[in-house]
Design an enzyme around this catalytic site. Structure first.
Site, PDB file in Angstrom:
ATOM      1  N   ASP A  84      12.763  21.326  51.848  1.00  0.00           N
ATOM      2  CA  ASP A  84      13.710  22.005  51.433  1.00  0.00           C
ATOM      3  C   ASP A  84      13.077  23.251  50.384  1.00  0.00           C
ATOM      4  O   ASP A  84      13.801  21.927  48.808  1.00  0.00           O
ATOM      5  CB  ASP A  84      15.153  21.312  50.668  1.00  0.00           C
ATOM      6  CG  ASP A  84      14.999  20.252  52.074  1.00  0.00           C
ATOM      7  OD1 ASP A  84      15.249  20.937  53.112  1.00  0.00           O
ATOM      8  OD2 ASP A  84      16.615  19.213  51.866  1.00  0.00           O
ATOM      9  N   TYR A 131       9.010   9.808  58.267  1.00  0.00           N
ATOM     10  CA  TYR A 131      10.552  11.128  57.126  1.00  0.00           C
ATOM     11  C   TYR A 131      11.625  10.543  56.593  1.00  0.00           C
ATOM     12  O   TYR A 131      12.149   9.853  56.383  1.00  0.00           O
ATOM     13  CB  TYR A 131      10.705  10.865  58.914  1.00  0.00           C
ATOM     14  CG  TYR A 131      12.713  12.278  58.760  1.00  0.00           C
ATOM     15  CD1 TYR A 131      11.960  13.534  58.769  1.00  0.00           C
ATOM     16  CD2 TYR A 131      13.736  11.751  58.702  1.00  0.00           C
ATOM     17  CE1 TYR A 131      13.366  13.762  58.153  1.00  0.00           C
ATOM     18  CE2 TYR A 131      14.471  12.540  57.602  1.00  0.00           C
ATOM     19  CZ  TYR A 131      14.445  14.300  57.854  1.00  0.00           C
ATOM     20  OH  TYR A 131      15.413  14.582  57.168  1.00  0.00           O
ATOM     21  N   GLN A 136       9.646  44.699  41.874  1.00  0.00           N
ATOM     22  CA  GLN A 136       9.602  45.793  41.700  1.00  0.00           C
ATOM     23  C   GLN A 136       8.533  46.284  40.689  1.00  0.00           C
ATOM     24  O   GLN A 136       7.400  45.856  40.513  1.00  0.00           O
ATOM     25  CB  GLN A 136      10.886  46.076  40.414  1.00  0.00           C
ATOM     26  CG  GLN A 136      12.311  46.131  40.813  1.00  0.00           C
ATOM     27  CD  GLN A 136      13.012  46.982  41.595  1.00  0.00           C
ATOM     28  OE1 GLN A 136      13.875  46.292  42.424  1.00  0.00           O
ATOM     29  NE2 GLN A 136      12.077  48.285  41.759  1.00  0.00           N
ATOM     30  N   ASP A 157      24.854  19.138  60.197  1.00  0.00           N
ATOM     31  CA  ASP A 157      24.072  18.604  59.082  1.00  0.00           C
ATOM     32  C   ASP A 157      23.423  20.566  58.845  1.00  0.00           C
ATOM     33  O   ASP A 157      22.246  20.127  58.566  1.00  0.00           O
ATOM     34  CB  ASP A 157      22.935  18.038  58.860  1.00  0.00           C
ATOM     35  CG  ASP A 157      23.443  16.159  58.352  1.00  0.00           C
ATOM     36  OD1 ASP A 157      24.847  16.566  58.986  1.00  0.00           O
ATOM     37  OD2 ASP A 157      22.693  15.344  58.935  1.00  0.00           O
ATOM     38  N   GLN A 213      16.827   9.602  46.969  1.00  0.00           N
ATOM     39  CA  GLN A 213      15.811   9.724  47.970  1.00  0.00           C
ATOM     40  C   GLN A 213      14.383  10.586  48.026  1.00  0.00           C
ATOM     41  O   GLN A 213      13.058   9.459  48.421  1.00  0.00           O
ATOM     42  CB  GLN A 213      16.287  11.051  49.360  1.00  0.00           C
ATOM     43  CG  GLN A 213      15.428  11.665  50.533  1.00  0.00           C
ATOM     44  CD  GLN A 213      16.207  11.786  51.168  1.00  0.00           C
ATOM     45  OE1 GLN A 213      17.198  11.987  51.879  1.00  0.00           O
ATOM     46  NE2 GLN A 213      16.458  13.478  51.015  1.00  0.00           N
ATOM     47  N   ASP A 254      16.145  16.241  46.210  1.00  0.00           N
ATOM     48  CA  ASP A 254      17.424  15.661  46.973  1.00  0.00           C
ATOM     49  C   ASP A 254      17.047  14.671  46.200  1.00  0.00           C
ATOM     50  O   ASP A 254      16.822  13.733  46.377  1.00  0.00           O
ATOM     51  CB  ASP A 254      17.541  15.814  47.835  1.00  0.00           C
ATOM     52  CG  ASP A 254      18.484  14.052  48.631  1.00  0.00           C
ATOM     53  OD1 ASP A 254      19.165  14.051  47.931  1.00  0.00           O
ATOM     54  OD2 ASP A 254      18.220  15.311  49.921  1.00  0.00           O
ATOM     55  N   ASP A 265      17.693  24.689  51.793  1.00  0.00           N
ATOM     56  CA  ASP A 265      17.918  23.688  52.368  1.00  0.00           C
ATOM     57  C   ASP A 265      17.575  22.901  53.329  1.00  0.00           C
ATOM     58  O   ASP A 265      18.384  24.218  54.168  1.00  0.00           O
ATOM     59  CB  ASP A 265      19.667  22.998  51.719  1.00  0.00           C
ATOM     60  CG  ASP A 265      19.463  21.397  52.566  1.00  0.00           C
ATOM     61  OD1 ASP A 265      19.077  20.596  51.570  1.00  0.00           O
ATOM     62  OD2 ASP A 265      20.617  21.384  52.648  1.00  0.00           O
ATOM     63  N   LYS A 290      14.035  16.599  54.976  1.00  0.00           N
ATOM     64  CA  LYS A 290      12.697  17.713  54.975  1.00  0.00           C
ATOM     65  C   LYS A 290      12.487  18.664  53.231  1.00  0.00           C
ATOM     66  O   LYS A 290      13.325  18.076  52.316  1.00  0.00           O
ATOM     67  CB  LYS A 290      14.047  18.838  55.256  1.00  0.00           C
ATOM     68  CG  LYS A 290      13.403  18.643  56.958  1.00  0.00           C
ATOM     69  CD  LYS A 290      12.094  19.137  57.289  1.00  0.00           C
ATOM     70  CE  LYS A 290      11.667  18.942  58.397  1.00  0.00           C
ATOM     71  NZ  LYS A 290       9.777  18.520  59.446  1.00  0.00           N
ATOM     72  N   TYR A 326      24.841  10.011  49.235  1.00  0.00           N
ATOM     73  CA  TYR A 326      23.982   9.193  49.549  1.00  0.00           C
ATOM     74  C   TYR A 326      22.631   9.410  49.962  1.00  0.00           C
ATOM     75  O   TYR A 326      22.325  10.576  49.475  1.00  0.00           O
ATOM     76  CB  TYR A 326      24.282  10.085  50.694  1.00  0.00           C
ATOM     77  CG  TYR A 326      24.189   9.506  51.995  1.00  0.00           C
ATOM     78  CD1 TYR A 326      24.018   8.217  53.030  1.00  0.00           C
ATOM     79  CD2 TYR A 326      23.131  10.003  52.299  1.00  0.00           C
ATOM     80  CE1 TYR A 326      23.957   7.126  53.851  1.00  0.00           C
ATOM     81  CE2 TYR A 326      22.531   9.081  53.734  1.00  0.00           C
ATOM     82  CZ  TYR A 326      23.339   7.930  54.194  1.00  0.00           C
ATOM     83  OH  TYR A 326      21.908   7.236  55.276  1.00  0.00           O
TER      84      TYR A 326
HETATM   85  C1  F6R Z   1      18.110  16.795  57.142  1.00  0.00           C
HETATM   86  C2  F6R Z   1      18.854  15.744  56.683  1.00  0.00           C
HETATM   87  C3  F6R Z   1      20.121  15.021  57.413  1.00  0.00           C
HETATM   88  C4  F6R Z   1      19.813  13.380  57.922  1.00  0.00           C
HETATM   89  C5  F6R Z   1      20.941  12.785  59.018  1.00  0.00           C
HETATM   90  C6  F6R Z   1      20.289  11.401  58.754  1.00  0.00           C
HETATM   91  O1  F6R Z   1      17.189  16.935  56.733  1.00  0.00           O
HETATM   92  O2  F6R Z   1      18.806  15.900  55.287  1.00  0.00           O
HETATM   93  O3  F6R Z   1      20.208  15.772  58.534  1.00  0.00           O
HETATM   94  O4  F6R Z   1      18.405  13.199  57.825  1.00  0.00           O
HETATM   95  O5  F6R Z   1      22.097  13.007  57.686  1.00  0.00           O
HETATM   96  O6  F6R Z   1      20.568  10.478  57.363  1.00  0.00           O
HETATM   97  P1  F6R Z   1      20.115   9.128  57.719  1.00  0.00           P
HETATM   98  O7  F6R Z   1      18.410   9.302  58.376  1.00  0.00           O
HETATM   99  O8  F6R Z   1      20.199   9.101  55.961  1.00  0.00           O
HETATM  100  O9  F6R Z   1      21.168   8.428  57.496  1.00  0.00           O
HETATM  101 MG    MG Z   2      19.471  14.638  51.604  1.00  0.00          MG
HETATM  102 MG    MG Z   3      18.138  19.208  51.165  1.00  0.00          MG
END
Ligand code: F6R
Ligand code: MG
Ligand code: MG
Length: 363
Positions: free
Chosen positions: A232, A227, A240, A285, A93, A10, A130, A230, A89
């Site tokens: 993903d 954190y 086969q 999400d 990451q 990501d 995802d 995730k 966004y």
């Molecule tokens: C889950 C994910 C989203 C973010 C959520 C908060 O894997 O990527 O649910 O955790 O949108 O995101 P931030 O902390 O970046 O604002």
């Molecule tokens: Mg992301």
């Molecule tokens: Mg993702």
């Protein structure tokens, strides 16, 4: 020998964490096209699941090849520049290291790679998830390779009848064990049933030792210590002949089983099998998504993809996933929708616990 390497990350979401931007994917294609022209890759296909870009690559350099990994890393760092320009966004990451250091493992991106002798016909399925964690393939791998109610071939096809060997990784202690089905399934399930700690890395045909499946087992929170989104995960499964049929390989996903992930990576939710056109999680999400791309590999070339869950026979699974999702959502911040406390150690939980430390009184 042919190697298939699926490396994913990501590197920025559009909008929020919901999808991949076409310009980032276009950059990925451009970069892999150059690698193909230079002879590093035999073929490639760039795809996505939600906000993750998946680089599906074939070559002849074996797994964990430094040149292939470096090119994938450079593709992600270059794509991050595109993401930054668009102010996507969470640009970059999953790139947790400053510079490439020989192997992409431990640097943030997930990798699922296997090397094999290409058969006269070589169907493979690439799974792209995802909003869920490494370990999400434990149950489906068990069903594909050990459950006769899923894979009829285990009972009625000679090449599958002796079973499969599972290589299971303990992601916290960094050790692995191999267990054989059907003889050791009860031992095996003690571990597979705890996918946050034990993940199936490889599966092999017990008769021939041929590699059947691989999944990415990188845990972002364990690498970063906090954190950061995730994992993903990705998986590749050969089909086969000495392996389950295509229809047996995708059969486990007709049941939208519950995985870790969803909002802030901190909830349980159903894994919804979707076509690419629906691989953009939105509600809370999520819920977590899975795409299955089918390819025939022909002299290393990727003939495909076929979008395997773009099939009305998965409509009921999607409907059921929505029902399960709604049922879990109504628990709000309560377990079992929210993950258990031990799994929250990479979120705000330690800070809150520390802040309130002095306010607990003995009773
Ligand atoms: C889950 C994910 C989203 C973010 C959520 C908060 O894997 O990527 O649910 O955790 O949108 O995101 P931030 O902390 O970046 O604002
Ligand atoms: Mg992301
Ligand atoms: Mg993702």
């Amino acid at each position: 020998m042919v190697t298939i390497s699926v490396i994913k990350a990501d590197i920025g979401g559009w909008v929020g964490h919901s999808a991949s931007h076409p310009e980032v994917l276009a950059f990925g294609k451009e970069s892999l096209e150059k690698a193909k022209q230079s002879g590093l890759l035999t073929d490639y296909h760039v795809s996505y699941s939600g906000d993750d870009m998946f680089l599906i690559m074939t070559h002849d350099r074996g797994t964990e090849n430094a040149d292939v990994h470096k090119m994938a890393w450079d593709t992600f760092t270059g794509g991050t520049e595109v993401a930054k320009r668009l102010k996507l966004y969470g640009a970059g990451q999953d790139l947790l290291a400053d510079a490439f250091s020989g192997n992409i493992r431990g640097m943030g991106p997930g990798a699922a790679e296997m090397e094999f002798e290409e058969r006269p016909s070589e169907p493979v399925i690439v799974f792209m998830a995802d909003k869920t964690s490494a370990g999400a393939f434990n149950m489906p791998f068990y069903k594909m390779f050990a459950d006769p109610f899923t894979t009829a071939g285990l009972v009625i096809a000679e090449p599958l009848h002796n079973g499969f060997v599972f290589e299971i990784h303990d992601v916290k202690e960094h050790k692995k064990i191999t267990l054989k089905s059907p003889e050791e399934i009860y031992d095996m399930l003690v571990f597979l049933g705890s996918p946050q700690r034990y993940t199936v890395k490889h599966v092999f045909n017990a008769n021939t030792n041929e590699i059947a499946a691989v999944s990415s087992t990188e845990k972002l929170s364990l690498i970063a210590g906090r954190y950061v989104g995730k994992d993903d995960p990705a998986a590749v499964v050969r089909c086969q002949g000495n392996f389950p049929a295509v229809g047996e390989v995708i059969e486990p996903f007709a049941f939208p089983f519950v995985v870790e992930g969803w909002m802030r990576g901190s909830h349980h939710g159903p894994l919804m099998p979707v076509a690419l056109k629906d691989a953009h999680p939105a509600r809370f999400d999520g819920p977590p998504r899975l795409v299955a791309l089918g390819f025939q590999i022909a002299n290393g070339m990727l003939v495909g993809p076929r979008d395997m869950f773009d099939d009305p026979s998965y409509d009921d699974a999607r409907k059921q996933a929505n029902q399960i999702g709604e049922y879990l959502r109504r628990h709000g911040p309560f377990e079992p929708h929210r993950l258990p406390l031990e799994e929250m150690e990479y979120t705000t939980m330690p800070t809150v616990a520390k802040k309130l430390d002095g306010r607990w009184e003995a009773v």
